[in-house]
Structure formats: C-alpha cells, structure tokens
Design an enzyme around this catalytic site. Structure first.
Site, PDB file in Angstrom:
ATOM      1  N   MET A 161       0.843  -1.199   0.000  1.00 27.77           N
ATOM      2  CA  MET A 161       0.000   0.000   0.000  1.00 27.77           C
ATOM      3  C   MET A 161       0.875   1.245   0.000  1.00 27.77           C
ATOM      4  SD  MET A 161      -2.855  -0.879   2.870  1.00 27.77           S
ATOM      5  CE  MET A 161      -2.572  -2.483   3.582  1.00 27.77           C
ATOM      6  N   GLY A 168       7.593  -4.840   1.819  1.00 32.12           N
ATOM      7  CA  GLY A 168       7.590  -3.430   2.182  1.00 32.12           C
ATOM      8  C   GLY A 168       6.273  -2.745   1.882  1.00 32.12           C
ATOM      9  N   ARG A 169       6.191  -1.490   2.297  1.00 26.61           N
ATOM     10  CA  ARG A 169       5.003  -0.657   2.080  1.00 26.61           C
ATOM     11  C   ARG A 169       3.735  -1.342   2.571  1.00 26.61           C
ATOM     12  NH1 ARG A 169       5.911   2.106  -3.857  1.00 26.61           N
ATOM     13  NH2 ARG A 169       7.720   3.320  -3.292  1.00 26.61           N
ATOM     14  N   SER A 170       3.725  -1.679   3.820  1.00 30.60           N
ATOM     15  CA  SER A 170       2.558  -2.382   4.360  1.00 30.60           C
ATOM     16  C   SER A 170       1.925  -1.649   5.539  1.00 30.60           C
ATOM     17  CB  SER A 170       2.977  -3.791   4.789  1.00 30.60           C
ATOM     18  OG  SER A 170       3.373  -4.544   3.702  1.00 30.60           O
TER      19      SER A 170
END
Length: 177
Positions: free
Chosen positions: A119, A140-142
């Site tokens: 996300m 990543g990007r969680s």
C-alpha cells in the site's frame, strides 16, 4: 505484458461492486476511483494476475481524490505494482477492512517470494481506516504512509495481522501520521 493491467476499470459515484459466491474474480485489471468519486463499496472480490512479473504492471485498487469508500472482504494477489494506492489528490473517509493482501509471488523484487509494494498512501490530506486485514508475504510498504512534508496523511490502523514480512511492515514517510 498485458496493457489491460495499466488501464483499470473506472468506477463512478454511488456504485456497489459485490462479488457473489467464492469465485467472484477480476483477472488482469484493477479498479480506479478518480477525483470527485464518492460513495463506493468494493466487496467480496478477488483481484488478481495484473502483470505480476512487471514492476509497473498495474495497481489493484487506485484511489485519486475519492471520498466515502469502503473496501471490504476482498482478496488481492499477484499484482505488478501496488495492491492499494492513493495518489496526490486527497481521499477522505476511506475504510479498508477484512481484506486478504496476499503477497506470495514467484516474481519477487527481492528474491524472497514476497511482493514488495503493498500500500502506498500519499494523497494530500488522506484520511483512512485500515482495520482487521491479513497482510502477508510482503517485503515493504505495508503500508507506506506519506511521501512529502506537507502530505498530512492520516491513517488509523487497528487489528491488522502482518504475517511473514521479510522486509519491513509499516513505513512512515514525510507527512504521514
């Protein structure tokens, strides 16, 4: 490379998209809510196989200036880019609940079987609640929240289950809270 993946289905205001039955699936294409779109429900769908082998192959759910959105009980997997992305236009009153963000992939950017971009939430003034989701096999990007100093992105996360994250989970950026 399938060009359909980078050309999502455009959803307009006052729509409910509900998958009926366990096999309700959108294959090879994501969903986009553009500026001014309001009052949308996306529920009980599987969104999958959007150019998973390509880094810029397409997003599953793309918000760009939408309000009053409920994304609930969906399963997202095998996506080339983001599972959920909010662009620079503000997205307000967005709830993301009880979803399965499945990052299992053989196209891992870090060669660990985990999808990298889950996300990316960076819309100026975004207000979102992310609750009771299963976020797994992500590198990543969680989520990644914010991106520049004046973004003022506000995300409330509660009861999300992060499992098998060989990289990093929550990733605050400039202007993310």
């Amino acid at each position: 490379y399938d060009a359909a993946g980078v050309n999502p289905l455009l959803v307009t205001s006052n729509k409910t998209i509900v998958g009926i039955g366990p096999n309700a699936t959108i294959v090879g294409k994501g969903i986009k809510l553009q500026s001014g779109v309001t009052n949308v429900i996306i529920r009980n769908l599987t969104i999958t196989n959007i150019n998973p082998e390509l880094i810029w192959g397409g997003d599953a759910i793309d918000l760009s200036g939408a309000t009053k959105v409920w994304i609930d009980h969906n399963r997202i997997s095998l996506v080339g880019r983001q599972f959920l992305v909010s662009h620079y236009d503000p997205n307000a009153n967005v709830t993301v609940s009880f979803n399965d963000f499945d990052g299992n992939t053989s196209y891992s950017a870090t060669c660990n079987g985990a999808h990298y971009w889950d996300m990316l939430l960076l819309g100026a003034g975004d207000t979102m609640t992310i609750a009771n989701n299963w976020i797994h096999h992500m590198s990543g990007r969680s989520p990644h929240v914010g991106g520049y100093a004046t973004a003022n992105v506000k995300v409330h996360m509660v009861n999300d289950y992060h499992q098998t994250l060989p990289g990093h989970a929550c990733d605050p950026g400039l202007g993310g809270y």
